[in-house]
Design an enzyme around this catalytic site. Structure first.
Site, PDB file in Angstrom:
ATOM      1  CE  LYS A 168     144.713 -23.663  26.841  1.00  0.00           C
ATOM      2  NZ  LYS A 168     144.811 -24.199  25.482  1.00  0.00           N
TER       3      LYS A 168
HETATM    4  N1  PMP Z   1     144.840 -21.230  19.885  1.00  0.00           N
HETATM    5  C1  PMP Z   1     144.399 -22.343  20.497  1.00  0.00           C
HETATM    6  C2  PMP Z   1     143.140 -22.973  20.038  1.00  0.00           C
HETATM    7  C3  PMP Z   1     145.140 -22.914  21.555  1.00  0.00           C
HETATM    8  O1  PMP Z   1     144.719 -24.021  22.157  1.00  0.00           O
HETATM    9  C4  PMP Z   1     146.351 -22.304  21.954  1.00  0.00           C
HETATM   10  C5  PMP Z   1     147.159 -22.905  23.076  1.00  0.00           C
HETATM   11  N2  PMP Z   1     146.711 -22.438  24.327  1.00  0.00           N
HETATM   12  C6  PMP Z   1     146.771 -21.139  21.281  1.00  0.00           C
HETATM   13  C7  PMP Z   1     145.987 -20.638  20.261  1.00  0.00           C
HETATM   14  C8  PMP Z   1     148.023 -20.437  21.693  1.00  0.00           C
HETATM   15  O2  PMP Z   1     147.853 -19.846  22.957  1.00  0.00           O
HETATM   16  P1  PMP Z   1     149.056 -19.619  23.950  1.00  0.00           P
HETATM   17  O3  PMP Z   1     150.114 -18.896  23.204  1.00  0.00           O
HETATM   18  O4  PMP Z   1     148.493 -18.803  25.053  1.00  0.00           O
HETATM   19  O5  PMP Z   1     149.506 -20.963  24.411  1.00  0.00           O
END
Ligand code: PMP
Length: 315
Positions: A168
């Site tokens: 991320k």
């Molecule tokens: N894909 C991307 C590109 C994201 O930015 C997010 C948000 N963090 C997600 C998927 C979903 O991840 P999460 O459920 O951990 O928030």
């Protein structure tokens, strides 16, 4: 320069955690020549806390902090803290600001040191901010109840040979911004990005799920996606409910003929999709399995159902 007049929700924020302790909101600033501003050298997280009958609780805190460490590792960043220390710092930030339902943003970035591209010459900082939020509204009022309108983006998601989709990383979000702007300017709530082969990848900040003949499908981690923590929660809850789950390649054309479609993420939680490219999904309203998973997830997060997987950290 005068401090800008703060609007809600930031007007509610008293303190931020910065490099080891809480500092007043107005003092949490960085230099114009900070490396991260120029070259996107950073990794971050997005976490939610919820108001529960037993007080505020943070949803899957440890998993988020562990993913922050994984993202950092991929970028060759060694964090000067342990997972436990940063979990404690998140709790401290939410507690100091007396937050109930909140969005929490830990970020690791390179500050001002050098503007050579190599980030190692610039000092590392770790910050945690948190602010009040009203869950369920990230994609617009009523989006969780009535579903959203999505489009297939003209922008492809990240090519894994160029940027690491499992990290991320702040720089990855330039692609997300392009997808999001295009979608909204064309009258959609969100865009779904395809991978470099033209298969379904993920939204600008969400994972994608489909239901076809009672089976729950989602692109596998080999499909250049972020390993969403909500994605993992939804897969776990589906198995609990006896729903068959499959993580595999999802062709774009399945978006137009599947029975149900929804997006998951910390911001959107579980957002039903009622149409893709103006083609109705199923009956054009949130489907049965989507509803069950949404109810289950939010029930646990809000402390209305037993926390049977140990997902909540009390503040
Ligand atoms: N894909 C991307 C590109 C994201 O930015 C997010 C948000 N963090 C997600 C998927 C979903 O991840 P999460 O459920 O951990 O928030």
């Amino acid at each position: 320069m005068e401090a800008p007049l703060l609007k809600y929700p930031f007007s509610e924020v008293r303190s931020l955690w910065l490099d080891g302790g809480l500092v007043p909101f107005a003092e949490a600033k960085i230099h114009i020549l900070a490396h991260t501003l120029h070259y996107g050298s950073g990794v971050f997280e997005g976490i939610r806390s919820y108001k529960t009958p037993e007080g505020t609780a943070i949803f899957r805190l440890r998993e988020h902090v562990e993913r922050l460490f994984d993202s950092a590792k991929t970028l060759r960043i060694e964090l000067p803290y342990t997972v436990d220390e940063l979990c404690g710092a998140v709790v401290e930030t939410v507690r100091d600001n007396e937050l109930g339902d909140s969005y929490i943003r830990p970020i690791v970035f390179r500050g001002f040191g050098s503007l050579f591209v190599n980030p190692r010459l610039s000092p590392l900082s770790v910050a945690i901010a948190a602010w009040p939020t009203r869950p369920g509204r990230y994609l617009g009022e009523g989006s969780q109840e009535n579903g959203i309108e999505a489009c297939v983006s003209s922008w492809r998601r990240l090519s894994p040979g160029s940027l690491p989709p499992l990290a991320k990383a702040t720089a990855n979000y330039l692609n997300s911004q392009l997808i999001k702007m295009e979608a909204e300017e064309n009258g959609y709530n969100e865009g779904i990005g395809l991978d470099e082969h033209g298969d379904v990848c993920e939204g600008s900040a969400e994972n994608v799920f489909l239901v076809q003949d009672g089976v729950l499908l989602t692109p596998s981690l080999a499909g250049a996606i972020l390993a969403g923590i909500t994605r993992d929660a939804v897969l776990t809850l589906a198995r609990d409910l006896g729903i068959e789950t499959r993580e595999e390649g999802v062709p774009r054309s399945l978006l137009y003929i599947c029975d149900e479609l929804f997006l998951t993420g910390t911001s959107v939680e579980v957002a039903p999709v009622r149409a893709v490219d103006r083609i109705p999904v199923g009956a054009g309203r949130p489907g049965e399995i989507t509803r069950r998973l949404q109810t289950e997830l939010l029930g646990i997060a809000r402390g209305e159902q037993p926390d049977r997987h140990g997902w909540l950290t009390p503040v």
